[in-house]
Design a protein around this motif. Structure first.
Motif, PDB file in Angstrom:
ATOM      1  N   LEU A  61     -12.888  41.489 -53.165  1.00 11.21           N
ATOM      2  CA  LEU A  61     -12.419  42.866 -53.006  1.00 11.21           C
ATOM      3  C   LEU A  61     -13.221  43.601 -51.945  1.00 11.21           C
ATOM      4  CD1 LEU A  61     -11.843  43.857 -56.736  1.00 11.21           C
ATOM      5  CD2 LEU A  61     -10.102  43.436 -54.992  1.00 11.21           C
ATOM      6  N   PHE A  62     -12.499  44.173 -50.971  1.00 11.94           N
ATOM      7  CA  PHE A  62     -13.071  44.991 -49.898  1.00 11.94           C
ATOM      8  C   PHE A  62     -14.021  44.213 -48.983  1.00 11.94           C
ATOM      9  CE2 PHE A  62     -12.858  47.572 -53.892  1.00 11.94           C
ATOM     10  CZ  PHE A  62     -11.602  48.107 -53.635  1.00 11.94           C
ATOM     11  N   ARG A  63     -13.902  42.889 -48.994  1.00 13.41           N
ATOM     12  CA  ARG A  63     -14.730  42.072 -48.111  1.00 13.41           C
ATOM     13  C   ARG A  63     -14.029  41.867 -46.781  1.00 13.41           C
ATOM     14  NH1 ARG A  63     -18.832  39.000 -50.217  1.00 13.41           N
ATOM     15  NH2 ARG A  63     -19.260  38.712 -47.991  1.00 13.41           N
ATOM     16  N   GLU A  64     -14.775  41.407 -45.784  1.00 12.09           N
ATOM     17  CA  GLU A  64     -14.229  41.164 -44.460  1.00 12.09           C
ATOM     18  C   GLU A  64     -13.300  39.939 -44.484  1.00 12.09           C
ATOM     19  OE1 GLU A  64     -18.143  39.060 -44.975  1.00 12.09           O
ATOM     20  OE2 GLU A  64     -17.336  41.064 -45.390  1.00 12.09           O
ATOM     21  N   PHE A  65     -12.360  39.914 -43.527  1.00 12.69           N
ATOM     22  CA  PHE A  65     -11.351  38.863 -43.509  1.00 12.69           C
ATOM     23  C   PHE A  65     -11.978  37.480 -43.353  1.00 12.69           C
ATOM     24  CE2 PHE A  65      -8.346  36.136 -41.150  1.00 12.69           C
ATOM     25  CZ  PHE A  65      -7.323  36.082 -42.088  1.00 12.69           C
ATOM     26  N   SER A  66     -13.033  37.378 -42.580  1.00 12.81           N
ATOM     27  CA  SER A  66     -13.667  36.074 -42.383  1.00 12.81           C
ATOM     28  C   SER A  66     -14.144  35.479 -43.701  1.00 12.81           C
ATOM     29  CB  SER A  66     -14.836  36.185 -41.406  1.00 12.81           C
ATOM     30  OG  SER A  66     -15.822  37.089 -41.893  1.00 12.81           O
ATOM     31  N   PHE A  67     -14.502  36.337 -44.664  1.00  8.99           N
ATOM     32  CA  PHE A  67     -14.944  35.831 -45.962  1.00  8.99           C
ATOM     33  C   PHE A  67     -13.773  35.485 -46.862  1.00  8.99           C
ATOM     34  CE2 PHE A  67     -16.292  36.532 -50.418  1.00  8.99           C
ATOM     35  CZ  PHE A  67     -17.261  35.540 -50.498  1.00  8.99           C
ATOM     36  N   ILE A  68     -12.757  36.329 -46.912  1.00  6.97           N
ATOM     37  CA  ILE A  68     -11.667  36.050 -47.847  1.00  6.97           C
ATOM     38  C   ILE A  68     -10.864  34.819 -47.453  1.00  6.97           C
ATOM     39  CG2 ILE A  68     -11.462  38.486 -48.457  1.00  6.97           C
ATOM     40  CD1 ILE A  68      -8.785  38.487 -46.963  1.00  6.97           C
ATOM     41  N   HIS A  73     -10.449  28.886 -52.706  1.00  8.19           N
ATOM     42  CA  HIS A  73     -10.616  29.742 -53.884  1.00  8.19           C
ATOM     43  C   HIS A  73     -10.582  31.216 -53.500  1.00  8.19           C
ATOM     44  CE1 HIS A  73     -12.008  31.210 -57.735  1.00  8.19           C
ATOM     45  NE2 HIS A  73     -13.047  31.794 -57.160  1.00  8.19           N
ATOM     46  N   ASN A  74     -11.203  31.570 -52.381  1.00 10.40           N
ATOM     47  CA  ASN A  74     -11.166  32.960 -51.916  1.00 10.40           C
ATOM     48  C   ASN A  74      -9.746  33.382 -51.586  1.00 10.40           C
ATOM     49  OD1 ASN A  74     -13.919  32.829 -52.150  1.00 10.40           O
ATOM     50  ND2 ASN A  74     -14.367  33.392 -50.032  1.00 10.40           N
ATOM     51  N   ARG A  75      -8.998  32.500 -50.943  1.00  7.81           N
ATOM     52  CA  ARG A  75      -7.616  32.833 -50.575  1.00  7.81           C
ATOM     53  C   ARG A  75      -6.763  33.028 -51.827  1.00  7.81           C
ATOM     54  NH1 ARG A  75      -6.180  29.493 -44.999  1.00  7.81           N
ATOM     55  NH2 ARG A  75      -8.266  29.647 -44.092  1.00  7.81           N
ATOM     56  N   ALA A  76      -6.909  32.122 -52.791  1.00  9.76           N
ATOM     57  CA  ALA A  76      -6.147  32.267 -54.032  1.00  9.76           C
ATOM     58  C   ALA A  76      -6.552  33.541 -54.773  1.00  9.76           C
ATOM     59  CB  ALA A  76      -6.365  31.038 -54.921  1.00  9.76           C
ATOM     60  N   SER A  77      -7.840  33.865 -54.755  1.00 12.55           N
ATOM     61  CA  SER A  77      -8.320  35.082 -55.423  1.00 12.55           C
ATOM     62  C   SER A  77      -7.745  36.328 -54.760  1.00 12.55           C
ATOM     63  CB  SER A  77      -9.851  35.137 -55.386  1.00 12.55           C
ATOM     64  OG  SER A  77     -10.421  34.042 -56.079  1.00 12.55           O
ATOM     65  N   PHE A  78      -7.660  36.315 -53.432  1.00 13.36           N
ATOM     66  CA  PHE A  78      -7.108  37.471 -52.720  1.00 13.36           C
ATOM     67  C   PHE A  78      -5.623  37.626 -53.027  1.00 13.36           C
ATOM     68  CE2 PHE A  78      -5.245  39.612 -49.021  1.00 13.36           C
ATOM     69  CZ  PHE A  78      -6.046  40.740 -48.960  1.00 13.36           C
TER      70      PHE A  78
END
Length: 318
Positions: A61-68, A73-78
């Protein structure tokens, strides 16, 4: 309990497969950035809360695109966070434009690139104007495919263009930033050239691609199922079929089935508690200033509820 496959897997392979080092590096970076606050309650509590948030999927949540986009797992979480925060758009039957959906994405990720939103909209709209209205479910499932499989689809676009031009695509594909920007679909020419490419040849190329691709790919068996049902197809016809296939959605595991898309009992229960609590603590003046339908109030309630809503306790990033 650890599976036999996990016990037989070398440590370095497990760490790479689960992207453990990515999370450790990010946790240490966050620790250093917030060391003054961390000093008040201890480093061990910080790491516990960090990895709990990774497990729950709220760490993006509210993180930079490079991280999400850094891990599957980050992509699925987003994707899950976007669905849970803005599910009421679909529940209310609202239709939005591509730019309006992009604004919603930017509420969760301020630097989310417009190009990815445009590509997702093209899956829904095909050759229609990009300012046409789209339903939440249509956009969400198209966005899921484009966002989660972004690198794979860039390679697929390059293969498709090679097949259209008669080139041999069975070479190493190096996608460029324009690979996913598919050109206008070719119409029947004077010689009666069919639209799209031959499905069987297209599948052979994708089979080779999946064997060597280091990024996430849709299950090859489902790709074969989609392509075996047609003789020819266009690039966006293929992407549309991927986005609508329930098996692809289940394999990805971020979103519920289309029939359950508007249902989220845990979120609804938490939102109801927040609404009741806010009404009890509002003064008459605050109540007039913040009507229940105000977008800002709804967004704050949803994001707070997202943090509170229960999630599976295990941490299994892909």
């Amino acid at each position: 309990m650890l599976s036999p496959e996990r016990l037989a897997q070398p440590d370095h392979e497990y760490l790479a497969q689960r992207h453990v080092l990515t999370y450790m590096e990010d946790a240490v970076y966050q620790l250093l950035e917030n060391r003054e606050d961390v000093s008040q309650y201890g480093i061990s509590r910080f790491f516990t809360e960090y990895f709990n948030s990774v497990c729950q999927g709220t760490h993006i949540l509210f993180r930079e695109f490079s991280f999400i986009q850094a891990t599957p797992h980050n992509r699925a979480s987003f994707l899950r966070a976007f669905w849970r925060c803005f599910r009421t758009v679909g529940k209310n039957g609202d239709l939005l434009t591509m730019r309006e959906y992009h604004c919603l994405l930017q509420l969760l990720c301020p630097d989310f690139p417009l190009e990815l939103t445009q590509k997702a909209a093209r899956i829904v709209l095909l050759d229609d104007a990009m300012d046409c209205l789209m339903s939440f479910s249509d956009f969400l499932f198209a966005f899921q495919i484009q966002f989660y499989y972004s690198e794979f689809l860039d390679s697929v676009a390059a293969i498709y263009q090679d097949l259209l031009s008669g080139k041999n695509p069975n070479t190493v594909i190096v996608p460029t930033s324009s690979s996913g920007q598919h050109r206008q679909r070719p119409a029947l020419g004077e010689a009666g050239v069919p639209e799209g490419v031959e499905a069987s040849q297209f599948y052979q190329c994708l089979e080779n691609l999946c064997d060597r691709h280091k990024y996430s790919c849709p299950p090859l068996a489902l790709v074969k199922e989609i392509l075996s049902g047609v003789q020819r197809l266009t690039f966006y016809g293929f992407l549309g079929s991927l986005s609508k296939h329930p098996g692809v959605n289940q394999a990805l595991g971020a979103l519920p089935d289309k029939g359950d898309l508007m249902q989220d009992p845990a979120m609804d229960e938490e939102l109801e508690r927040l609404v009741v609590r806010s009404r009890l603590h509002r003064t008459p003046r605050q109540h007039r200033a913040q009507e229940p339908g105000a977008l800002g109030t709804q967004r704050r309630d949803k994001l707070e509820a997202l943090e509170r809503a229960p999630e599976p306790s295990r941490w299994q990033p892909e």
